[in-house]
Design a protein around this motif. Structure first.
Motif, PDB file in Angstrom:
ATOM      1  N   GLY A  97      60.922  78.071  56.150  1.00 11.24           N
ATOM      2  CA  GLY A  97      60.240  78.414  54.900  1.00 11.24           C
ATOM      3  C   GLY A  97      60.489  77.436  53.772  1.00 11.24           C
ATOM      4  O   GLY A  97      60.038  77.653  52.650  1.00 11.24           O
ATOM      5  N   ALA A  98      61.208  76.334  54.059  1.00 10.95           N
ATOM      6  CA  ALA A  98      61.548  75.405  52.981  1.00 10.95           C
ATOM      7  C   ALA A  98      60.407  74.431  52.705  1.00 10.95           C
ATOM      8  O   ALA A  98      59.603  74.143  53.580  1.00 10.95           O
ATOM      9  N   ASP A  99      60.343  73.950  51.494  1.00 12.31           N
ATOM     10  CA  ASP A  99      59.299  73.009  51.110  1.00 12.31           C
ATOM     11  C   ASP A  99      59.756  71.566  51.275  1.00 12.31           C
ATOM     12  O   ASP A  99      58.941  70.663  51.389  1.00 12.31           O
ATOM     13  N   ASP A 100      61.054  71.364  51.230  1.00 11.74           N
ATOM     14  CA  ASP A 100      61.557  69.989  51.207  1.00 11.74           C
ATOM     15  C   ASP A 100      63.020  69.994  51.608  1.00 11.74           C
ATOM     16  O   ASP A 100      63.646  71.048  51.677  1.00 11.74           O
ATOM     17  N   TYR A 101      63.544  68.811  51.889  1.00 13.71           N
ATOM     18  CA  TYR A 101      64.984  68.720  52.109  1.00 13.71           C
ATOM     19  C   TYR A 101      65.489  67.425  51.486  1.00 13.71           C
ATOM     20  O   TYR A 101      64.739  66.464  51.344  1.00 13.71           O
ATOM     21  N   VAL A 102      66.742  67.410  51.070  1.00 17.07           N
ATOM     22  CA  VAL A 102      67.379  66.217  50.520  1.00 17.07           C
ATOM     23  C   VAL A 102      68.645  65.976  51.330  1.00 17.07           C
ATOM     24  O   VAL A 102      69.385  66.900  51.617  1.00 17.07           O
ATOM     25  N   THR A 103      68.857  64.730  51.740  1.00 16.22           N
ATOM     26  CA  THR A 103      70.031  64.404  52.535  1.00 16.22           C
ATOM     27  C   THR A 103      71.159  63.926  51.633  1.00 16.22           C
ATOM     28  O   THR A 103      70.971  63.058  50.785  1.00 16.22           O
ATOM     29  N   LYS A 104      72.342  64.528  51.827  1.00 19.45           N
ATOM     30  CA  LYS A 104      73.522  64.115  51.060  1.00 19.45           C
ATOM     31  C   LYS A 104      74.090  62.827  51.648  1.00 19.45           C
ATOM     32  O   LYS A 104      74.070  62.688  52.864  1.00 19.45           O
ATOM     33  N   PRO A 105      74.629  61.898  50.894  1.00 13.55           N
ATOM     34  CA  PRO A 105      74.679  61.940  49.438  1.00 13.55           C
ATOM     35  C   PRO A 105      73.361  61.477  48.830  1.00 13.55           C
ATOM     36  O   PRO A 105      72.674  60.630  49.391  1.00 13.55           O
ATOM     37  N   PHE A 106      72.984  62.044  47.686  1.00 16.71           N
ATOM     38  CA  PHE A 106      71.746  61.643  47.020  1.00 16.71           C
ATOM     39  C   PHE A 106      72.067  61.196  45.600  1.00 16.71           C
ATOM     40  O   PHE A 106      73.106  61.574  45.040  1.00 16.71           O
ATOM     41  N   SER A 107      71.189  60.387  45.034  1.00 17.52           N
ATOM     42  CA  SER A 107      71.406  59.902  43.670  1.00 17.52           C
ATOM     43  C   SER A 107      70.870  60.926  42.679  1.00 17.52           C
ATOM     44  O   SER A 107      70.004  61.739  43.029  1.00 17.52           O
ATOM     45  N   PRO A 108      71.352  60.907  41.431  1.00 24.39           N
ATOM     46  CA  PRO A 108      70.820  61.814  40.410  1.00 24.39           C
ATOM     47  C   PRO A 108      69.308  61.661  40.253  1.00 24.39           C
ATOM     48  O   PRO A 108      68.587  62.655  40.123  1.00 24.39           O
ATOM     49  N   ALA A 109      68.817  60.412  40.296  1.00 26.25           N
ATOM     50  CA  ALA A 109      67.379  60.177  40.120  1.00 26.25           C
ATOM     51  C   ALA A 109      66.583  60.818  41.250  1.00 26.25           C
ATOM     52  O   ALA A 109      65.545  61.441  41.028  1.00 26.25           O
ATOM     53  N   GLU A 110      67.091  60.659  42.459  1.00 25.16           N
ATOM     54  CA  GLU A 110      66.396  61.236  43.607  1.00 25.16           C
ATOM     55  C   GLU A 110      66.362  62.754  43.501  1.00 25.16           C
ATOM     56  O   GLU A 110      65.325  63.391  43.670  1.00 25.16           O
ATOM     57  N   LEU A 111      67.507  63.325  43.181  1.00 25.95           N
ATOM     58  CA  LEU A 111      67.612  64.783  43.075  1.00 25.95           C
ATOM     59  C   LEU A 111      66.631  65.341  42.043  1.00 25.95           C
ATOM     60  O   LEU A 111      65.857  66.258  42.330  1.00 25.95           O
ATOM     61  N   THR A 112      66.643  64.770  40.834  1.00 23.95           N
ATOM     62  CA  THR A 112      65.789  65.337  39.790  1.00 23.95           C
ATOM     63  C   THR A 112      64.314  65.099  40.089  1.00 23.95           C
ATOM     64  O   THR A 112      63.483  65.950  39.800  1.00 23.95           O
ATOM     65  N   ALA A 113      64.002  63.952  40.719  1.00 23.89           N
ATOM     66  CA  ALA A 113      62.591  63.701  41.054  1.00 23.89           C
ATOM     67  C   ALA A 113      62.079  64.744  42.033  1.00 23.89           C
ATOM     68  O   ALA A 113      60.962  65.248  41.919  1.00 23.89           O
ATOM     69  N   ARG A 114      62.933  65.115  43.000  1.00 23.59           N
ATOM     70  CA  ARG A 114      62.512  66.096  44.011  1.00 23.59           C
ATOM     71  C   ARG A 114      62.365  67.485  43.376  1.00 23.59           C
ATOM     72  O   ARG A 114      61.442  68.229  43.686  1.00 23.59           O
TER      73      ARG A 114
END
Ligand code: CA
Length: 230
Positions: A97-114
């Motif tokens: 049911g998820a829309d997206d995933y982010v792989t750790k470690p991630f940058s602040p810019a990547e996180l906020t953009a997502r």
């Protein structure tokens, strides 16, 4: 309008990093350490629009939290936080049911953009949204309520699935590249991988096709992308 985001992460250093960066980006962040706590906080805060869910947790895991959220809420945006060591095919397969995933470690810019991209998607109706319907039998897409019906039966879609569906129905018969779909649905500033398009299409097919193994509505254009109809 407050921009409320839930962050479920049991490792306090990672959670702190996420909270600081999302707060800086203008979000009000609700923190949870366990899945059970996250579900409780979501019930109390009906205006949370996006949830970030870690997968490996001490109690119920992130996939289960996601499944339980989706059982009652199809409009909230959900991003899974995955570890690089996790097998991606398994993760995307379980991302029911998820829309997206982010792989750790991630940058602040990547996180906020997502989060921004999903927030826009889940953030309600854009001002430019035109009232109306797109009807292509057996489907009826209501762009005011952002709902889909097949043969008069409501098909429950997430906001991302709705956006993909709308893009298809506005472009019948046109081959759409995975890049085009990613750009339009997730936004141009999106940092993610093309694979997220395939993950969502696979799920959308399960919901709208007569037989998802042999799709006739969303057809694959090999080496390119997808097409609505033949
Ligand atoms: Ca963890």
């Amino acid at each position: 309008m407050t921009k409320k985001v839930l962050v479920l992460e049991d490792e306090s250093s990672i959670r702190g990093f996420i909270v600081i960066n999302l707060t800086r980006a203008g979000y009000e962040v609700i923190e949870a350490e366990t899945g059970e706590e996250a579900l409780e906080l979501l019930q109390k805060n009906g205006d949370i629009r996006v949830a970030l869910l870690d997968i490996m947790l001490p109690g119920i895991d992130g996939f289960e939290v996601c499944r339980r959220i989706r059982a009652t809420n199809s409009s909230i945006g959900i991003i899974m936080l995955t570890a690089r060591s996790q097998e991606m095919d398994k993760v995307t397969g379980l991302m029911t049911g998820a829309d997206d995933y982010v792989t750790k470690p991630f940058s602040p810019a990547e996180l906020t953009a997502r989060v921004d991209a999903l927030f826009r998607r889940a953030g309600g109706t854009p001002a430019a949204e035109q009232a109306g319907e797109i009807v292509q039998a057996p489907f009826r897409l209501n762009t005011r309520n952002r709902t889909l019906e097949k043969n008069g039966q409501r098909v429950k879609l997430t906001q991302v699935e709705y956006a993909i569906m709308r893009m298809f129905m506005e472009n019948p018969g046109k081959a759409l590249s995975r890049e085009e779909i990613l750009d339009q649905v997730w936004g141009r500033d999106y940092f993610g991988e093309l694979k997220i398009v395939d993950v969502n299409i696979r799920r959308l097919r399960l919901k709208i096709e007569d037989n998802a193994q042999n799709p006739t509505y969303i057809t694959t254009v090999w080496g390119y992308g997808y097409k609505w109809g033949f």
